[in-house]
Write a protein that holds these residues in place. Structure first.
Motif, PDB file in Angstrom:
ATOM      1  N   GLY A 278       0.723 -10.732  -6.038  1.00 32.66           N
ATOM      2  CA  GLY A 278       1.031  -9.366  -5.650  1.00 32.66           C
ATOM      3  C   GLY A 278      -0.183  -8.476  -5.791  1.00 32.66           C
ATOM      4  N   TYR A 279      -0.467  -7.719  -4.723  1.00 35.77           N
ATOM      5  CA  TYR A 279      -1.608  -6.798  -4.694  1.00 35.77           C
ATOM      6  C   TYR A 279      -1.071  -5.419  -4.336  1.00 35.77           C
ATOM      7  CZ  TYR A 279      -4.077 -11.242  -4.560  1.00 35.77           C
ATOM      8  OH  TYR A 279      -4.521 -12.504  -4.854  1.00 35.77           O
ATOM      9  N   LEU A 280      -1.156  -4.496  -5.274  1.00 37.41           N
ATOM     10  CA  LEU A 280      -0.586  -3.166  -5.100  1.00 37.41           C
ATOM     11  C   LEU A 280      -1.728  -2.158  -5.076  1.00 37.41           C
ATOM     12  CD1 LEU A 280       1.803  -4.898  -6.096  1.00 37.41           C
ATOM     13  CD2 LEU A 280       2.640  -2.894  -7.310  1.00 37.41           C
ATOM     14  N   TYR A 281      -1.851  -1.469  -3.941  1.00 34.37           N
ATOM     15  CA  TYR A 281      -2.946  -0.525  -3.770  1.00 34.37           C
ATOM     16  C   TYR A 281      -2.396   0.852  -3.389  1.00 34.37           C
ATOM     17  CZ  TYR A 281      -5.624  -4.864  -3.496  1.00 34.37           C
ATOM     18  OH  TYR A 281      -6.171  -6.100  -3.773  1.00 34.37           O
ATOM     19  N   GLY A 282      -3.064   1.883  -3.874  1.00 35.16           N
ATOM     20  CA  GLY A 282      -2.643   3.242  -3.569  1.00 35.16           C
ATOM     21  C   GLY A 282      -3.826   4.138  -3.282  1.00 35.16           C
ATOM     22  N   LEU A 283      -3.605   5.099  -2.391  1.00 40.27           N
ATOM     23  CA  LEU A 283      -4.630   6.070  -2.007  1.00 40.27           C
ATOM     24  C   LEU A 283      -3.951   7.403  -1.772  1.00 40.27           C
ATOM     25  CD1 LEU A 283      -7.514   6.844  -1.001  1.00 40.27           C
ATOM     26  CD2 LEU A 283      -6.801   6.058   1.264  1.00 40.27           C
ATOM     27  N   SER A 284      -4.450   8.455  -2.401  1.00 43.09           N
ATOM     28  CA  SER A 284      -3.870   9.788  -2.187  1.00 43.09           C
ATOM     29  C   SER A 284      -4.957  10.847  -2.203  1.00 43.09           C
ATOM     30  CB  SER A 284      -2.814  10.106  -3.248  1.00 43.09           C
ATOM     31  OG  SER A 284      -3.402  10.195  -4.539  1.00 43.09           O
ATOM     32  N   TYR A 285      -4.653  11.945  -1.518  1.00 40.19           N
ATOM     33  CA  TYR A 285      -5.557  13.099  -1.494  1.00 40.19           C
ATOM     34  C   TYR A 285      -4.674  14.342  -1.542  1.00 40.19           C
ATOM     35  CZ  TYR A 285     -10.079  15.333  -0.517  1.00 40.19           C
ATOM     36  OH  TYR A 285     -11.249  16.041  -0.619  1.00 40.19           O
ATOM     37  N   ALA A 286      -4.614  14.972  -2.721  1.00 42.32           N
ATOM     38  CA  ALA A 286      -3.716  16.099  -2.949  1.00 42.32           C
ATOM     39  C   ALA A 286      -4.450  17.419  -2.801  1.00 42.32           C
ATOM     40  CB  ALA A 286      -3.092  16.001  -4.332  1.00 42.32           C
TER      41      ALA A 286
ATOM     42  N   PHE B 182       0.840  -1.199   0.000  1.00 38.83           N
ATOM     43  CA  PHE B 182       0.000   0.000   0.000  1.00 38.83           C
ATOM     44  C   PHE B 182       0.876   1.250   0.000  1.00 38.83           C
ATOM     45  CE2 PHE B 182      -2.645  -3.250   1.874  1.00 38.83           C
ATOM     46  CZ  PHE B 182      -3.941  -2.973   1.463  1.00 38.83           C
ATOM     47  N   VAL B 183       0.488   2.231  -0.810  1.00 40.36           N
ATOM     48  CA  VAL B 183       1.072   3.572  -0.762  1.00 40.36           C
ATOM     49  C   VAL B 183      -0.062   4.540  -0.462  1.00 40.36           C
ATOM     50  CG1 VAL B 183       2.291   5.375  -2.019  1.00 40.36           C
ATOM     51  CG2 VAL B 183       2.885   2.969  -2.410  1.00 40.36           C
ATOM     52  N   VAL B 184      -0.033   5.129   0.733  1.00 38.63           N
ATOM     53  CA  VAL B 184      -1.106   6.026   1.178  1.00 38.63           C
ATOM     54  C   VAL B 184      -0.488   7.389   1.449  1.00 38.63           C
ATOM     55  CG1 VAL B 184      -2.899   6.446   2.890  1.00 38.63           C
ATOM     56  CG2 VAL B 184      -2.342   4.093   2.210  1.00 38.63           C
ATOM     57  N   THR B 185      -0.886   8.398   0.662  1.00 38.73           N
ATOM     58  CA  THR B 185      -0.249   9.714   0.748  1.00 38.73           C
ATOM     59  C   THR B 185      -1.290  10.799   0.967  1.00 38.73           C
ATOM     60  OG1 THR B 185       1.492   8.948  -0.762  1.00 38.73           O
ATOM     61  CG2 THR B 185       1.307  11.322  -0.392  1.00 38.73           C
TER      62      THR B 185
END
Length: 401
Positions: free
Chosen positions: A244-252, A220-223
């Motif tokens: 492989g499970y690649l998840y990302g969450l961002s709020y810019a 996980f990449v959470v930014t």
């Protein structure tokens, strides 16, 4: 490395078909076309200082990254604290001391800088066949916007072990970071990189992982914080039956630049991969970049792979760049696909909610929460899920203020 720009003579101007690839090859330079072809080196000088014209830097504000293109003279920009799981810290690793470097190959200048600047690598090792119930939480605290740090972190899950490791980044610093992830045969590992920096922080990270036979990695990449945050995961599904499970969450927010260049290499047979990154943006010059590359190798028969990126633009002045790529070297697969979508609020969703007596502000809040909660709920850590939902609520309160 630049191609010749010598203009052709008048005699060369004809009505014949022009082949750009042939012209470039004739000039003596063929640009890197795919992620798998990128050069690797641990010497920063082999890459040179990016100009912003390179394929892997053209969406990044390189003019603001100068200090991170050189090894830190005083590597004192961050501190490390183990909130939980300190018993899983092994002796630090010098360059060339296994397992450091078993998987990691620097593919850009900042990764090479971090390799050279980190004399000792932090080594988190999960023992063979041990199931760790509580997350191993590593707190990385920035000590000032004008302070530099280089780091190399090795996270290793030995055979048939199970664990979750969280890297939580706060404060402010100029931070070049490598994270090397080794998932041995039969192990199950979750790695969460959580960026909650102050707005003046700059964080460039390269995450590289190898997943063994019948092993699983969730990444996980959470930014939510930072001025410029670029976390690039590179995952090799090497063993038969690896997943492989690649998840990302961002709020810019206004002025923030959040970027991830994701690479999943299906190398072994019967591997399974799923990539899903979601982002929300609001405010002037809020910018997100997602580049997703999937390579299904010649020996990766029976592979099942999918990647997707979804972005929700909440205000004028925000921008999301999204580029999915898929390369397949064998026809004997179960399935492969990719998708990308960037847009504003769905008017039909808002109308549906407002028609049932919900105010426009509340309707927008519900749409955003529904859009982002999907990733939050995959984390599997209730306390962290609650914290992130509260952070999303706080961001929404700003745009609705």
């Amino acid at each position: 490395m630049t191609a010749s720009t010598t203009a052709p003579s008048e005699a060369q101007h004809t009505n014949a078909h022009i082949d750009p690839a042939a012209q470039v090859a004739a000039a003596g330079f063929v640009p890197v076309q795919t992620r798998s072809e990128r050069p690797h080196s641990f010497e920063p000088s082999d890459f040179g200082v990016p100009t912003g014209r390179e394929v892997n830097w053209k969406h990044t504000p390189v003019a603001k990254l100068g200090p991170l293109f050189e090894v830190a003279t005083q590597n004192d920009g961050v501190s490390y604290t183990f909130e939980t799981g300190e018993q899983y810290v092994s002796s630090s690793l010098a360059a060339g001391q296994a397992p450091r470097g078993e998987v990691f190959l620097a593919e850009d200048v900042t990764a090479a800088v971090a390799w050279q600047g980190a004399a000792d690598a932090l080594h988190v090792q999960i023992p063979r066949e041990e199931e760790v119930a509580e997350p191993v939480l590593v707190s990385v605290a920035g000590l000032g916007a004008d302070r530099r740090a280089d780091a190399h972190i090795v996270i290793e899950a030995l055979e048939h072990s199970s664990a979750t490791v969280v890297l939580q980044h706060t404060g402010s610093a100029q931070y070049a970071q490598n994270v090397e992830i080794i998932v041995r045969n039969g192990a199950k590992l979750t790695v969460i990189s959580l960026q909650q920096w102050e707005d003046d922080a700059v964080h460039l990270a390269a995450h590289q992982a190898r997943v063994g036979a019948d092993a699983t990695l969730k990444h996980f990449v959470v930014t939510f914080g930072g001025g410029i945050v670029r976390v690039n995961p590179n995952i090799e599904l090497a063993g038969a039956g690896s997943e492989g499970y690649l998840y990302g969450l961002s709020y810019a927010d206004a002025g923030q630049h959040f970027e991830s260049q994701v690479y999943m290499h299906h190398k072994g047979p019967h591997t399974k991969g799923d990539v899903l990154y979601k982002g929300a943006l609001q405010g002037q010059d809020a910018h997100s970049v997602w580049i997703g590359d999937v390579l299904i190798g010649a020996d990766a028969t029976g592979t099942d792979s999918y990647e997707a990126n979804r972005n929700l633009v909440l205000t004028e002045g925000a921008r999301a760049d999204s580029i999915p790529n898929l390369e397949i070297e064998t026809g004997d697969i179960l399935g492969a696909g990719h998708a990308s979508a960037t847009g504003r609020f769905d008017d039909e969703q808002l109308f549906y909610l407002q028609a049932r007596g919900i105010t426009e502000e509340e309707a927008r809040r519900l749409v955003v929460l529904g859009f982002l909660t999907d990733i939050v709920q995959r984390l599997g850590i209730p306390a962290l899920e609650t914290e992130l939902l509260a952070a999303i609520e706080a961001e929404l309160a700003e745009v609705n203020a």
